[in-house]
Each structure stands twice: as structure tokens, then as C-alpha cells.
Write an enzyme that holds these catalytic residues in place. Structure first.
Site, mmCIF file in Angstrom:
data_model
loop_
_atom_site.group_PDB
_atom_site.id
_atom_site.type_symbol
_atom_site.label_atom_id
_atom_site.label_comp_id
_atom_site.label_asym_id
_atom_site.label_seq_id
_atom_site.Cartn_x
_atom_site.Cartn_y
_atom_site.Cartn_z
ATOM 1 N N LEU A 188 21.497 -10.674 3.150
ATOM 2 C CA LEU A 188 22.668 -9.903 2.737
ATOM 3 C C LEU A 188 22.249 -8.455 2.566
ATOM 4 O O LEU A 188 21.340 -8.160 1.785
ATOM 5 C CB LEU A 188 23.226 -10.454 1.419
ATOM 6 C CG LEU A 188 24.245 -9.573 0.683
ATOM 7 C CD1 LEU A 188 25.477 -9.298 1.536
ATOM 8 C CD2 LEU A 188 24.633 -10.212 -0.657
ATOM 9 N N ASP B 264 34.633 -3.138 -1.651
ATOM 10 C CA ASP B 264 34.232 -1.969 -2.429
ATOM 11 C C ASP B 264 33.304 -2.436 -3.536
ATOM 12 O O ASP B 264 33.748 -2.946 -4.573
ATOM 13 C CB ASP B 264 35.458 -1.274 -3.014
ATOM 14 C CG ASP B 264 35.083 -0.039 -3.836
ATOM 15 O OD1 ASP B 264 33.879 0.316 -3.868
ATOM 16 O OD2 ASP B 264 35.990 0.562 -4.441
ATOM 17 N N ASN C 64 20.942 -2.253 -1.146
ATOM 18 C CA ASN C 64 20.817 -0.928 -0.565
ATOM 19 C C ASN C 64 21.975 0.000 -0.927
ATOM 20 O O ASN C 64 21.832 1.219 -0.888
ATOM 21 C CB ASN C 64 20.705 -1.067 0.960
ATOM 22 C CG ASN C 64 20.851 0.246 1.693
ATOM 23 O OD1 ASN C 64 20.002 1.121 1.580
ATOM 24 N ND2 ASN C 64 21.947 0.402 2.436
ATOM 25 N N TYR D 50 22.223 10.526 -11.298
ATOM 26 C CA TYR D 50 21.732 9.777 -10.134
ATOM 27 C C TYR D 50 20.263 9.406 -10.320
ATOM 28 O O TYR D 50 19.873 8.245 -10.116
ATOM 29 C CB TYR D 50 21.898 10.596 -8.855
ATOM 30 C CG TYR D 50 21.230 9.949 -7.665
ATOM 31 C CD1 TYR D 50 21.782 8.821 -7.059
ATOM 32 C CD2 TYR D 50 20.025 10.451 -7.150
ATOM 33 C CE1 TYR D 50 21.157 8.211 -5.986
ATOM 34 C CE2 TYR D 50 19.401 9.850 -6.085
ATOM 35 C CZ TYR D 50 19.969 8.730 -5.494
ATOM 36 O OH TYR D 50 19.345 8.119 -4.433
ATOM 37 N N LYS E 177 18.377 5.587 -10.598
ATOM 38 C CA LYS E 177 17.267 5.121 -9.768
ATOM 39 C C LYS E 177 16.026 4.813 -10.606
ATOM 40 O O LYS E 177 15.223 3.944 -10.237
ATOM 41 C CB LYS E 177 16.958 6.149 -8.674
ATOM 42 C CG LYS E 177 18.083 6.276 -7.651
ATOM 43 C CD LYS E 177 18.418 4.926 -7.022
ATOM 44 C CE LYS E 177 19.483 5.024 -5.951
ATOM 45 N NZ LYS E 177 19.754 3.722 -5.300
#
Length: 266
Positions: A15, A69, A96, A161, A165
């Protein structure tokens, strides 16, 4: 005791989230070339349908398209239920999907920041939990989490952001140890600046310094899949990026912030 790393994922189902562009395209092609069957999941159906047609023709693999979404609450559960209904057992999860926002936090609409956090953190965690739980029961599976070079330090103008991460990197490295007794591999990929649509989506321009450090998406994706096959906990893509990550161990955090501010906003 965990199993020895595999040499190939052939015949398994993967996936891939964020499969309509950027690294997702490269992950899909690289895995299909290994004779891996694919589930492509992203918002935009048309590019995924084209990709699935190309991959079936080139490699003779099965490819399913899930237009969804993933930034919407509950998306992970809906995707899992859809695949369960189709009797698809996901052996490899490539987390990802994600995007960034450039600009000061207080000047960015909070709704946009919350949407990014929902995708980059919440959905990623839910997908890892839902599919990882099945893998642990089967005592077989691989999970790749895509973090970023920005995960290693605070980054002014990418504050939220970079924080998402950093979460992905910390989560992935901890899961590497948690899942090993269940014969499940969790690997975290940390790309540096990559020639995808990231800058346009983030509302940023690419500085001259970043252009020098930019990698093509193919070798970045390949490094992630290779590390996953080798059973590694984490990989930084590219020699220059490895040097940057290592240098953070030797420099004060105030210097890191100042340097990154100059690089991303130059």
C-alpha cells in the site's frame, strides 16, 4: 528472534499513500518492477489510474486504486475497511503521503496547519497502527515511514512541518524496536530536498543552495526500499544529506536554526 532481511518483495501486496505524484510514483514503479502488487492511495484518481495502467502493462502486476483524501478524519479506517472488503492483505505499508507549509506559523491559517498535521501525523499513525497490528499477528510485514532531513532540527519558516517530521522519525525509530519481536520491520526514510512538487505545494521558492543539494526522486525512493529490505531502522538519502544529519550532532541548536533559515529562505 526476528527473521533475516529479505532479498525481494515479489508476490506481496504494498500500500503506497501519496501515490499520485512525487516519491509515490517512484515507489510504485520500483516495487512493481520487483513483481509487487500495489494499492495506490491518494486524492487524485486520474493520475493513479494512468499509473496503474502503465504498471500493469510494464510489469504484469495487480494494481488497485483507492481515491481518498487521507487528510480527512477517519480516512485510515475507511481505507483499511475498503481493503478488507476486497480481501487484500497488505504486506508492505509505505507511509508516503504528506506535505509542507512554508511561512511563519502565525501568518499561516491555522486550518491549513491542522490539515497538514492530520495527514503527516494522525493519519500516518493510524495507518501504521491498523496495518501494523495485522502484520504483527501474522508475524510478517514491512512498514516504511517517510520523514525528512528537517526532522533532525527545528526549521524557522517550516516550524510545524519540521515538527511533524521529527514526530515521524521518533515514532519510526521506536517502532523499529517495538515491532522486531513480531518479525515486522519498521524503517524511516529521511530525504533531503527532492525534485518533486513539494515546493509548489508548500508555497515556497527554491533557493540557490537548495538547488545544489536537490536529489532526483528515483534514488531517494530506491534508498528507502533498499533500507526496508535490509531491515534498517533509518536511512538518510544521499551522501550530502547524511553529512548534514551527522553535523547536527556537533553544532549548537541555535546555529542549526540560523543555518537552515538561511538555506530555505535564501
Amino acid at each position: 528472534m526476528s527473521k533475516e532481511p529479505m532479498n525481494s518483495f515479489a508476490g506481496k501486496w504494498a500500500l503506497i499513500t501519496g501515490a499520485s505524484s512525487g516519491l509515490g510514483l517512484e515507489f510504485a514503479d520500483l516495487l512493481a518492477a520487483q513483481k509487487v502488487n500495489l494499492v495506490l492511495a491518494a486524492r487524485r484518481q486520474e493520475p493513479m489510474e494512468k499509473l496503474s495502467s502503465d504498471l500493469r502493462r510494464k510489469y504484469g502486476v495487480d494494481v488497485l486504486v483507492e481515491a481518498i483524501d487521507l487528510a480527512s478524519p477517519g480516512a485510515a479506517s475507511r481505507l483499511k475497511c475498503s481493503l478488507d472488503a476486497r480481501s487484500v492483505t497488505v504486506d508492505i505499508l509505505l507511509n508516503n503521503a504528506g506535505y509542507g507549509l512554508h511561512g511563519d506559523l502565525l501568518e499561516t491559517p491555522i486550518e491549513r496547519t491542522a490539515n497538514m498535521i492530520q495527514l503527516n501525523v494522525t493519519t500516518l499513525t493510524e495507518l501504521t497502527y491498523l496495518f501494523g497490528r495485522d502484520m504483527a499477528k501474522r508475524r510478517s510485514g514491512h512498514i516504511l515511514l517517510v520523514a525528512s532531513l528537517m526532522a533532525f532540527q527545528a526549521v524557522p519558516s517550516y516550524a510545524a512541518y519540521a515538527a511533524t517530521k521529527a514526530y515521524v522519525l521518533a515514532l519510526g525509530e521506536a517502532l523499529y524496536n517495538e515491532l522486531r519481536p513480531h518479525d515486522v520491520v519498521a524503517t524511516t526514510l529521511c530525504p533531503g530536498h527532492t525534485a518533486t512538487g513539494f515546493d509548489a505545494a508548500a508555497g515556497a521558492t527554491t533557493s540557490a543552495m537548495l538547488r545544489l543539494l536537490t536529489m532526483k526522486p528515483r534514488p531517494v525512493a530506491a534508498s528507502g526500499i533498499r533500507a526496508l529490505l535490509q531491515g534498517k531502522a533509518m536511512v538518510v538519502a544521499g551522501l550530502a544529506n547524511k553529512m548534514v544529519a551527522f553535523s547536527n550532532r556537533l553544532t549548537p541548536r541555535s546555529m542549526q536554526r540560523a543555518t537552515l533559515k538561511r538555506i530555505v529562505d535564501a
